[in-house]
Design an enzyme around this catalytic site. Sequence first.
Site, mmCIF file in Angstrom:
data_model
loop_
_atom_site.group_PDB
_atom_site.id
_atom_site.type_symbol
_atom_site.label_atom_id
_atom_site.label_comp_id
_atom_site.label_asym_id
_atom_site.label_seq_id
_atom_site.Cartn_x
_atom_site.Cartn_y
_atom_site.Cartn_z
ATOM 1 N N PHE A 45 0.840 -1.199 0.000
ATOM 2 C CA PHE A 45 0.000 0.000 0.000
ATOM 3 C C PHE A 45 0.873 1.246 0.000
ATOM 4 C CE2 PHE A 45 -2.276 -3.464 2.068
ATOM 5 C CZ PHE A 45 -3.434 -3.503 1.307
ATOM 6 N N LEU A 46 2.129 1.087 -0.443
ATOM 7 C CA LEU A 46 3.046 2.222 -0.342
ATOM 8 C C LEU A 46 2.718 3.284 -1.371
ATOM 9 C CD1 LEU A 46 5.414 2.102 -2.779
ATOM 10 C CD2 LEU A 46 6.086 0.134 -1.433
ATOM 11 N N GLU B 168 4.274 6.385 -3.611
ATOM 12 C CA GLU B 168 5.540 6.933 -4.095
ATOM 13 C C GLU B 168 5.781 8.263 -3.395
ATOM 14 O OE1 GLU B 168 5.728 6.996 -8.365
ATOM 15 O OE2 GLU B 168 4.912 4.973 -8.456
ATOM 16 N N LYS C 216 -6.501 -5.058 -2.180
ATOM 17 C CA LYS C 216 -5.695 -4.035 -2.856
ATOM 18 C C LYS C 216 -6.505 -3.278 -3.897
ATOM 19 C CE LYS C 216 -2.502 -1.477 -4.203
ATOM 20 N NZ LYS C 216 -1.125 -1.422 -4.444
ATOM 21 N N PHE D 11 -7.494 12.631 1.087
ATOM 22 C CA PHE D 11 -7.871 12.248 -0.286
ATOM 23 C C PHE D 11 -9.166 12.901 -0.749
ATOM 24 C CE2 PHE D 11 -4.993 9.233 -2.354
ATOM 25 C CZ PHE D 11 -3.975 9.347 -1.426
ATOM 26 N N LEU D 12 -9.405 14.104 -0.225
ATOM 27 C CA LEU D 12 -10.569 14.874 -0.681
ATOM 28 C C LEU D 12 -10.100 16.195 -1.289
ATOM 29 C CD1 LEU D 12 -13.452 14.535 1.968
ATOM 30 C CD2 LEU D 12 -13.326 13.569 -0.325
ATOM 31 N N CYS E 110 -0.605 3.511 -10.405
ATOM 32 C CA CYS E 110 -1.521 2.584 -9.734
ATOM 33 C C CYS E 110 -2.996 2.883 -9.954
ATOM 34 C CB CYS E 110 -1.202 2.548 -8.247
ATOM 35 S SG CYS E 110 0.297 1.625 -7.945
ATOM 36 N N LYS F 150 -4.538 2.400 -13.546
ATOM 37 C CA LYS F 150 -4.420 1.001 -13.972
ATOM 38 C C LYS F 150 -5.292 0.083 -13.094
ATOM 39 C CE LYS F 150 -0.528 -0.880 -12.433
ATOM 40 N NZ LYS F 150 -0.884 -1.830 -11.384
ATOM 41 N N ARG G 234 4.202 8.617 -14.981
ATOM 42 C CA ARG G 234 3.196 7.731 -15.565
ATOM 43 C C ARG G 234 1.786 8.294 -15.311
ATOM 44 N NH1 ARG G 234 5.411 1.967 -13.395
ATOM 45 N NH2 ARG G 234 6.003 3.250 -11.627
HETATM 46 C C1 UDX Z 1 4.529 -2.535 -10.576
HETATM 47 C C2 UDX Z 1 3.057 -2.521 -10.897
HETATM 48 O O1 UDX Z 1 2.762 -1.404 -11.714
HETATM 49 C C3 UDX Z 1 2.238 -2.525 -9.677
HETATM 50 O O2 UDX Z 1 0.887 -2.634 -9.961
HETATM 51 C C4 UDX Z 1 2.621 -3.655 -8.838
HETATM 52 O O3 UDX Z 1 1.958 -3.599 -7.621
HETATM 53 C C5 UDX Z 1 4.103 -3.786 -8.635
HETATM 54 O O4 UDX Z 1 4.801 -3.648 -9.831
HETATM 55 P P1 UDX Z 1 6.268 -0.686 -10.133
HETATM 56 O O5 UDX Z 1 7.197 -1.273 -9.141
HETATM 57 O O6 UDX Z 1 6.017 0.801 -10.088
HETATM 58 O O7 UDX Z 1 4.846 -1.345 -9.929
HETATM 59 O O8 UDX Z 1 6.631 -1.136 -11.619
HETATM 60 P P2 UDX Z 1 7.956 -0.898 -12.453
HETATM 61 O O9 UDX Z 1 8.651 0.310 -11.935
HETATM 62 O O10 UDX Z 1 7.552 -0.987 -13.879
HETATM 63 O O11 UDX Z 1 8.865 -2.147 -12.060
HETATM 64 C C6 UDX Z 1 8.791 -3.414 -12.559
HETATM 65 C C7 UDX Z 1 10.209 -3.972 -12.671
HETATM 66 O O12 UDX Z 1 10.160 -5.335 -13.054
HETATM 67 C C8 UDX Z 1 11.061 -3.245 -13.712
HETATM 68 O O13 UDX Z 1 12.265 -2.846 -13.125
HETATM 69 C C9 UDX Z 1 11.304 -4.308 -14.798
HETATM 70 O O14 UDX Z 1 12.550 -4.161 -15.423
HETATM 71 C C10 UDX Z 1 11.190 -5.579 -13.999
HETATM 72 N N1 UDX Z 1 10.809 -6.759 -14.790
HETATM 73 C C11 UDX Z 1 9.690 -6.762 -15.533
HETATM 74 C C12 UDX Z 1 11.584 -7.910 -14.690
HETATM 75 O O15 UDX Z 1 12.596 -7.934 -14.012
HETATM 76 N N2 UDX Z 1 11.200 -9.009 -15.373
HETATM 77 C C13 UDX Z 1 10.099 -9.037 -16.155
HETATM 78 O O16 UDX Z 1 9.781 -10.060 -16.760
HETATM 79 C C14 UDX Z 1 9.303 -7.876 -16.238
HETATM 80 C C1 UDX Z 2 -1.408 4.995 -4.492
HETATM 81 C C2 UDX Z 2 -1.991 4.592 -3.136
HETATM 82 O O1 UDX Z 2 -2.113 5.748 -2.291
HETATM 83 C C3 UDX Z 2 -1.117 3.546 -2.470
HETATM 84 O O2 UDX Z 2 -1.705 3.123 -1.259
HETATM 85 C C4 UDX Z 2 -0.966 2.366 -3.438
HETATM 86 O O3 UDX Z 2 -0.109 1.393 -2.900
HETATM 87 C C5 UDX Z 2 -0.430 2.832 -4.767
HETATM 88 O O4 UDX Z 2 -1.278 3.842 -5.303
HETATM 89 P P1 UDX Z 2 0.538 6.615 -5.350
HETATM 90 O O5 UDX Z 2 0.093 6.250 -6.727
HETATM 91 O O6 UDX Z 2 1.979 6.600 -5.023
HETATM 92 O O7 UDX Z 2 -0.163 5.630 -4.282
HETATM 93 O O8 UDX Z 2 0.021 8.079 -5.068
HETATM 94 P P2 UDX Z 2 -1.090 8.807 -4.187
HETATM 95 O O9 UDX Z 2 -0.433 9.588 -3.130
HETATM 96 O O10 UDX Z 2 -2.162 7.882 -3.761
HETATM 97 O O11 UDX Z 2 -1.690 9.831 -5.263
HETATM 98 C C6 UDX Z 2 -2.255 9.377 -6.462
HETATM 99 C C7 UDX Z 2 -2.768 10.531 -7.283
HETATM 100 O O12 UDX Z 2 -3.920 11.107 -6.689
HETATM 101 C C8 UDX Z 2 -1.786 11.679 -7.483
HETATM 102 O O13 UDX Z 2 -1.823 12.099 -8.846
HETATM 103 C C9 UDX Z 2 -2.305 12.768 -6.571
HETATM 104 O O14 UDX Z 2 -1.988 14.056 -7.045
HETATM 105 C C10 UDX Z 2 -3.799 12.513 -6.646
HETATM 106 N N1 UDX Z 2 -4.560 13.003 -5.477
HETATM 107 C C11 UDX Z 2 -4.345 12.472 -4.243
HETATM 108 C C12 UDX Z 2 -5.543 13.979 -5.647
HETATM 109 O O15 UDX Z 2 -5.767 14.472 -6.764
HETATM 110 N N2 UDX Z 2 -6.259 14.401 -4.554
HETATM 111 C C13 UDX Z 2 -6.069 13.883 -3.307
HETATM 112 O O16 UDX Z 2 -6.784 14.297 -2.382
HETATM 113 C C14 UDX Z 2 -5.078 12.890 -3.142
#
Ligand code: UDX
Ligand code: UDX
Length: 434
Positions: free
Chosen positions: A153-154, A156, A209, A254-255, A265, A268, A332
Amino acid sequence: MKVAIIGTGYVGLTTGVCLADLGHQVVCVDNDPAKLALLQQHRAPIFEPGIEALIAKNAEAGRLTFSAEIVPAVRQSDVIFICVNTPPKADGTADLKYVEQVARETAKALNGGYKVIVDKSTVPVTTAEKVRETIERYKTEHTTFDVVSNPEFLREGSALHDTFEPDRIVIGADSERGKRVMLELYRPLIEKIHAPVKIVSVRSAELIKHGANTFLAAKISFANLIAELCEHSQADSREVLEAIGIDPRIGRQFLSPGIGFGGSCFPKDIAAFKKTLETAGIDPAFVRAIEQINDRAWRRFVSRLEQELWVIDGKTIGVLGLSFKPNTDDIRNAPALKIIEKLKADGARLKVYDPQAMGKVKQLFTDVEYCHDPYQVAKGSQALVLCTEWEEFKTLDFKKIKAQMATPLIFDGRNALNPAELTALGFRYVGVGR
Ligand code: UDX
Ligand code: UDX
C-alpha cells in the site's frame, strides 16, 4: 531469512531494501541491464527520498545484492516476491504476461525444499491460483511451495515510511506453513512497531488491494465532482470538502480536488477492477464514473484556461510540475502531460520545469522549452499553470515571477498557492473548485 525480489521497480526495490534493513538477506533481480548497472553502483534508478542511502547501507552490510539471474536467486531463497509490472491492456485488463513469465522461470529453478512465492504485484483476484498452477505445470523437481498474496500500500514519495510503518500488513495465505513464514518475515515490524496484521484468504487479499485503490480514487473523484459544482455555483470546494471531511466516518484525506489522479496505480488498478466486475457480470458503473470525473478534471481546467486566454494559438504558457505528484520523478499518467499535449495541439508555446522529472519528460516532447527554474518558465509567459504541488513552488518569490511574466495569470491545478497573497501582488489567480 533469505529473500528474492523479482522485479526491482518502485515496489520491488522498496520492498527489497526495507526487508534487507530489517535484517533479511535479500537479492533483487531485474531483467533491465541499465537499472541493474545503477543499482550495482548503489544508485537508485528512481527518485524516492531516502532510498539511495538505504541501498548503500544494506549493500555495504552484505545484506542486499542485485542480479540479473533468477535461477540462483530462487534457489538460494526461502521467500520469492513477484514484483514485476502488471500494465493495462488496451481494454483495461491487467496484462499478467510478466507475472506468468516469472512464475515459469521460478518453477524451472525450483530444486527441492519448501518455498513461499509471494504475489506483491497488484493483480486481479484468482491470479495467485494461476501462479500456483503455472508453477505446478513447469516445475521439474519435487518442491513443496505455497503461493501467498501480500499486497503493498506504499505511496511513491513516502514509500520508505509506508513500508516501515505500514497501516496494515495484509497476508493472504491459504496454508498454515505459508502464513508462518510470512509472519516470521515481518516479525521485526510486527514486534517493534506493532504493525496491524490482517491474515486473510489469498482471494480476499487480492481484492483488498483493488478495493482500497478504487475507494481512494473514488474519494478524489467525489472531491472533483464537488469542485465542478462549486465552480458552477461560485461556492468554494475547499470549504465544502473540509466541513464534509470533519466527519470521522468520511475523513479529510484524499478529498483534495485538482487536475485529477495519475500515477502507475490508480488509473491502472481501477481499470482492472472495472474489468473484473464486468467479467463477474456486475455493473461497473460506479468505477466508470470515477474514471469519467477524473478525465473531466484536467479537461475542465484546460477549458477554463482557454476561456481566460480566449485564443491559445501562439501564446506562451509556463508549466510548473510534471510528475504525477510531488516527491517523485514518476510521470506515468501524469495529468501535466495531458495538459501539455492539449495546449500544444491548440498551438501554445510551452515552457516547462519540474524539480525531478525533467529527464523523463525530455524523452517524450522535443517541442517544448525545458527551463532550469520556475523564474525562467515565467519569463515571457502569458499564463503559469501549476500541475504538481512541489514544496518549492509554494515558496517562490512571486514578485519576481510577476516581473518576468508577459501577463500575470496563475492557474493553480492543485490549490497549492495562496490566492489572497497572489491577488494582492496583482495576479489574476484561478484555482480548482473555487
Ligand atoms: C509494478 C506494478 O505497476 C504494480 O501494480 C505492482 O503492484 C508492482 O509492480 P512498479 O514497481 O512501479 O509497480 O513497476 P515498475 O517500476 O515498472 O517495475 C517493474 C520492474 O520489473 C522493472 O524494473 C522491470 O525491469 C522488472 N521486470 C519486468 C523484470 O525484471 N522481469 C520481467 O519479466 C518484467
Ligand atoms: C497509491 C496509493 O495511495 C497507495 O496506497 C498504493 O499502494 C499505490 O497507489 P501513489 O500512486 O503513489 O499511491 O500516489 P497517491 O499519493 O495515492 O496519489 C495518487 C494521485 O492522486 C496523485 O496524482 C495525486 O496528485 C492525486 N490526489 C491524491 C488527488 O488528486 N487528490 C487527493 O486528495 C489525493
